[in-house]
Design a protein around this motif. Structure first.
Motif, PDB file in Angstrom:
ATOM      1  N   ALA A   1      39.755   6.651 -10.644  1.00 29.95           N
ATOM      2  CA  ALA A   1      40.121   6.703  -9.261  1.00 29.95           C
ATOM      3  C   ALA A   1      41.124   7.806  -9.155  1.00 29.95           C
ATOM      4  CB  ALA A   1      40.244   5.483  -8.811  1.00 29.95           C
ATOM      5  N   THR A   2      41.067   8.601  -7.975  1.00 22.79           N
ATOM      6  CA  THR A   2      41.806   9.671  -7.531  1.00 22.79           C
ATOM      7  C   THR A   2      43.205   8.874  -6.867  1.00 22.79           C
ATOM      8  OG1 THR A   2      40.042  11.120  -6.951  1.00 22.79           O
ATOM      9  CG2 THR A   2      42.340  11.498  -6.035  1.00 22.79           C
ATOM     10  N   PRO A   3      44.192   9.133  -7.428  1.00 22.42           N
ATOM     11  CA  PRO A   3      45.724   8.819  -6.707  1.00 22.42           C
ATOM     12  C   PRO A   3      45.662   9.014  -5.251  1.00 22.42           C
ATOM     13  CG  PRO A   3      46.121   9.672  -8.927  1.00 22.42           C
ATOM     14  CD  PRO A   3      44.566  10.276  -8.673  1.00 22.42           C
ATOM     15  N   GLY A   4      46.254   7.834  -4.847  1.00 26.96           N
ATOM     16  CA  GLY A   4      46.361   8.033  -3.154  1.00 26.96           C
ATOM     17  C   GLY A   4      45.683   6.827  -2.565  1.00 26.96           C
ATOM     18  N   ASP A   5      45.728   6.861  -1.169  1.00 26.90           N
ATOM     19  CA  ASP A   5      45.046   5.811  -0.332  1.00 26.90           C
ATOM     20  C   ASP A   5      43.862   5.549  -0.160  1.00 26.90           C
ATOM     21  OD1 ASP A   5      47.557   5.260   0.079  1.00 26.90           O
ATOM     22  OD2 ASP A   5      47.963   6.525   1.858  1.00 26.90           O
ATOM     23  N   HIS A   6      43.009   4.671  -0.383  1.00 27.32           N
ATOM     24  CA  HIS A   6      41.638   4.285  -0.355  1.00 27.32           C
ATOM     25  C   HIS A   6      41.447   3.130   0.652  1.00 27.32           C
ATOM     26  CE1 HIS A   6      40.775   7.163  -3.662  1.00 27.32           C
ATOM     27  NE2 HIS A   6      41.860   6.766  -4.253  1.00 27.32           N
ATOM     28  N   PRO A   7      41.489   3.296   2.027  1.00 25.92           N
ATOM     29  CA  PRO A   7      41.367   2.219   3.147  1.00 25.92           C
ATOM     30  C   PRO A   7      39.904   1.732   2.933  1.00 25.92           C
ATOM     31  CG  PRO A   7      41.128   4.468   4.165  1.00 25.92           C
ATOM     32  CD  PRO A   7      41.476   4.865   2.647  1.00 25.92           C
ATOM     33  N   ALA A   8      40.089   0.249   3.049  1.00 27.13           N
ATOM     34  CA  ALA A   8      38.842  -0.600   3.171  1.00 27.13           C
ATOM     35  C   ALA A   8      38.830  -1.604   3.923  1.00 27.13           C
ATOM     36  CB  ALA A   8      38.435  -0.768   1.610  1.00 27.13           C
ATOM     37  N   GLY A   9      37.875  -2.422   4.088  1.00 29.71           N
ATOM     38  CA  GLY A   9      38.104  -3.721   4.934  1.00 29.71           C
ATOM     39  C   GLY A   9      36.782  -4.608   4.462  1.00 29.71           C
ATOM     40  N   VAL A  10      37.409  -5.975   4.778  1.00 28.41           N
ATOM     41  CA  VAL A  10      36.386  -7.100   4.304  1.00 28.41           C
ATOM     42  C   VAL A  10      36.064  -7.819   5.825  1.00 28.41           C
ATOM     43  CG1 VAL A  10      36.017  -9.373   3.307  1.00 28.41           C
ATOM     44  CG2 VAL A  10      37.064  -7.435   1.999  1.00 28.41           C
ATOM     45  N   THR A  11      34.792  -8.144   6.013  1.00 32.78           N
ATOM     46  CA  THR A  11      34.458  -8.884   7.302  1.00 32.78           C
ATOM     47  C   THR A  11      33.566  -9.854   7.014  1.00 32.78           C
ATOM     48  OG1 THR A  11      32.375  -7.593   7.532  1.00 32.78           O
ATOM     49  CG2 THR A  11      34.289  -6.509   8.320  1.00 32.78           C
ATOM     50  N   ALA A  12      33.509 -10.911   8.088  1.00 34.37           N
ATOM     51  CA  ALA A  12      32.961 -12.020   8.283  1.00 34.37           C
ATOM     52  C   ALA A  12      31.909 -11.844   9.484  1.00 34.37           C
ATOM     53  CB  ALA A  12      33.722 -13.309   8.453  1.00 34.37           C
ATOM     54  N   SER A  13      30.538 -11.811   9.189  1.00 39.44           N
ATOM     55  CA  SER A  13      29.569 -11.563  10.333  1.00 39.44           C
ATOM     56  C   SER A  13      28.711 -12.452  10.789  1.00 39.44           C
ATOM     57  CB  SER A  13      28.721 -10.325   9.831  1.00 39.44           C
ATOM     58  OG  SER A  13      29.324  -9.337   9.405  1.00 39.44           O
ATOM     59  N   LEU A  14      28.329 -12.505  12.113  1.00 43.34           N
ATOM     60  CA  LEU A  14      27.171 -13.427  12.701  1.00 43.34           C
ATOM     61  C   LEU A  14      26.406 -12.653  13.650  1.00 43.34           C
ATOM     62  CD1 LEU A  14      26.673 -16.339  12.787  1.00 43.34           C
ATOM     63  CD2 LEU A  14      28.134 -16.483  14.823  1.00 43.34           C
ATOM     64  N   GLU A  15      25.227 -12.908  13.527  1.00 41.58           N
ATOM     65  CA  GLU A  15      24.200 -12.174  14.681  1.00 41.58           C
ATOM     66  C   GLU A  15      23.902 -13.402  15.503  1.00 41.58           C
ATOM     67  OE1 GLU A  15      20.645 -10.520  12.914  1.00 41.58           O
ATOM     68  OE2 GLU A  15      21.778  -9.038  12.142  1.00 41.58           O
ATOM     69  N   THR A  16      24.021 -12.574  16.826  1.00 41.25           N
ATOM     70  CA  THR A  16      23.416 -13.412  17.952  1.00 41.25           C
ATOM     71  C   THR A  16      21.993 -12.771  18.168  1.00 41.25           C
ATOM     72  OG1 THR A  16      24.801 -11.935  19.424  1.00 41.25           O
ATOM     73  CG2 THR A  16      25.825 -14.115  18.644  1.00 41.25           C
TER      74      THR A  16
ATOM     75  N   ASN B   1      28.050  -9.270  15.100  1.00 41.91           N
ATOM     76  CA  ASN B   1      29.542  -9.394  15.249  1.00 41.91           C
ATOM     77  C   ASN B   1      30.203  -9.433  13.976  1.00 41.91           C
ATOM     78  OD1 ASN B   1      29.119  -9.508  18.566  1.00 41.91           O
ATOM     79  ND2 ASN B   1      27.961 -11.207  17.776  1.00 41.91           N
ATOM     80  N   ARG B   2      31.302  -8.697  14.018  1.00 49.87           N
ATOM     81  CA  ARG B   2      31.955  -8.630  12.592  1.00 49.87           C
ATOM     82  C   ARG B   2      33.673  -8.820  13.129  1.00 49.87           C
ATOM     83  NH1 ARG B   2      30.616  -3.798   8.599  1.00 49.87           N
ATOM     84  NH2 ARG B   2      31.371  -2.507  10.473  1.00 49.87           N
ATOM     85  N   VAL B   3      34.304  -9.779  12.305  1.00 48.86           N
ATOM     86  CA  VAL B   3      35.623  -9.641  12.384  1.00 48.86           C
ATOM     87  C   VAL B   3      36.150  -9.674  11.108  1.00 48.86           C
ATOM     88  CG1 VAL B   3      37.494 -11.206  13.051  1.00 48.86           C
ATOM     89  CG2 VAL B   3      35.435 -11.226  14.477  1.00 48.86           C
ATOM     90  N   GLY B   4      37.284  -8.845  10.630  1.00 54.42           N
ATOM     91  CA  GLY B   4      37.738  -8.664   9.415  1.00 54.42           C
ATOM     92  C   GLY B   4      38.926  -8.414   9.279  1.00 54.42           C
ATOM     93  N   VAL B   5      39.502  -8.048   8.123  1.00 54.12           N
ATOM     94  CA  VAL B   5      40.595  -7.633   7.695  1.00 54.12           C
ATOM     95  C   VAL B   5      40.787  -6.201   6.883  1.00 54.12           C
ATOM     96  CG1 VAL B   5      42.475  -8.500   5.745  1.00 54.12           C
ATOM     97  CG2 VAL B   5      41.301 -10.077   7.060  1.00 54.12           C
ATOM     98  N   ARG B   6      41.726  -5.497   7.269  1.00 52.03           N
ATOM     99  CA  ARG B   6      42.171  -4.295   6.784  1.00 52.03           C
ATOM    100  C   ARG B   6      42.663  -4.438   5.133  1.00 52.03           C
ATOM    101  NH1 ARG B   6      45.382   0.613   9.680  1.00 52.03           N
ATOM    102  NH2 ARG B   6      45.801   1.847   7.738  1.00 52.03           N
ATOM    103  N   LEU B   7      42.211  -3.636   4.349  1.00 51.08           N
ATOM    104  CA  LEU B   7      42.702  -3.548   2.865  1.00 51.08           C
ATOM    105  C   LEU B   7      43.358  -2.139   2.764  1.00 51.08           C
ATOM    106  CD1 LEU B   7      40.428  -6.167   2.466  1.00 51.08           C
ATOM    107  CD2 LEU B   7      40.694  -5.417   0.033  1.00 51.08           C
ATOM    108  N   ASN B   8      44.577  -1.907   2.476  1.00 49.99           N
ATOM    109  CA  ASN B   8      45.175  -0.873   2.197  1.00 49.99           C
ATOM    110  C   ASN B   8      45.187  -0.631   0.671  1.00 49.99           C
ATOM    111  OD1 ASN B   8      45.924  -0.196   5.127  1.00 49.99           O
ATOM    112  ND2 ASN B   8      47.352  -1.666   4.928  1.00 49.99           N
ATOM    113  N   ILE B   9      44.500  -0.034   0.087  1.00 48.94           N
ATOM    114  CA  ILE B   9      44.398   0.133  -1.467  1.00 48.94           C
ATOM    115  C   ILE B   9      45.178   1.522  -1.775  1.00 48.94           C
ATOM    116  CG2 ILE B   9      42.835   0.190  -3.312  1.00 48.94           C
ATOM    117  CD1 ILE B   9      40.699  -1.090  -2.057  1.00 48.94           C
ATOM    118  N   ARG B  10      45.998   1.455  -2.506  1.00 52.73           N
ATOM    119  CA  ARG B  10      46.717   2.698  -2.957  1.00 52.73           C
ATOM    120  C   ARG B  10      46.670   2.804  -4.516  1.00 52.73           C
ATOM    121  NH1 ARG B  10      52.183   5.155  -0.710  1.00 52.73           N
ATOM    122  NH2 ARG B  10      50.856   5.618   0.708  1.00 52.73           N
TER     123      ARG B  10
END
Length: 217
Positions: free
Chosen positions: A152-167, A176-185
């Motif tokens: 992996a290249t050194p530095g920041d690799h932003p990502a996220g995890v979501t919980a989804s529901l379809e209507t 519809n997705r609601v999630g959390v940000r992951l700041n991976i360095r």
């Protein structure tokens, strides 16, 4: 509490798929799309259903007060984090769990690629369960495993995890997705490289030794 929310719409007309996605972080909204959409296996509820939920960083015991997950890992290392999916509705719900790459928009807001887009960076390093069932008014803690590749290249690799529901409303489905940000360095030093090729130099001598040579073009 900082939440990432996205929504996406698909019209189910033969093979035609039309989608849109929206991301909201804090007070501003940014639209992204279109994107491909794969079939999902979690709950599909009527558009007028009163389903409300949130997703926050957590430890094994539940929400831990963080607004994002910050990780600093070397290539080849692995870490296990958690997110809490909180069902604020009066019925049990099966949420789809997904991980994806993150990025900053031109206005500086954090955004995530639509769930139909295959992650190729930090989001591809994350392993989560496909679904989680949360009872009415309950909270479920979901493990989030981050495995950084050895190269992996050194530095920041932003990502996220979501919980989804379809209507669904008629022929229109909205994810519809609601999630959390992951700041991976990824730790390590950048290696600066400079390669110069195809360089040549020449000059034309003057008969007058006190006159500098004329440049060559």
């Amino acid at each position: 509490m900082t939440l990432l929310t996205t929504s996406r719409t698909r019209r189910t007309l033969a093979a035609l798929v039309a989608l849109s996605a929206a991301v909201l972080v804090g007070p501003a909204a940014v639209l992204v799309g279109p994107a491909a959409h794969a079939d999902v296996t979690w709950s599909v509820v009527p558009a007028n259903a009163d389903v409300t939920w949130s997703v926050v960083p957590a430890n094994t015991g539940g929400p831990d007060g963080r607004t994002a997950i910050d990780l600093e890992l070397a290539g080849g290392q692995q870490a296990v984090e958690h997110v809490a999916v909180i069902n604020r509705s009066t019925e049990p719900v099966v949420f789809g769990i997904d991980a994806g790459d993150g990025y900053l928009t031109s206005k500086g807001y954090f955004d995530m690629r639509p769930s139909g887009v295959e992650p190729v960076d930090g989001g591809s390093w994350i392993t989560v369960p496909e679904t989680v069932t949360v009872a009415a008014g309950a909270t479920s803690v979901v493990p989030v495993t981050v495995s950084v590749p050895t190269n992996a290249t050194p530095g920041d690799h932003p990502a996220g995890v979501t919980a989804s529901l379809e209507t669904v409303s008629g022929q229109v489905r909205v994810q519809n997705r609601v999630g959390v940000r992951l700041n991976i360095r990824v730790t390590g030093d950048y290696v600066a490289k400079l390669s110069v090729t195809g360089v040549s130099a020449a000059y034309t001598a003057s008969w007058n030794p006190f006159t500098p040579p004329a440049p060559s073009r």
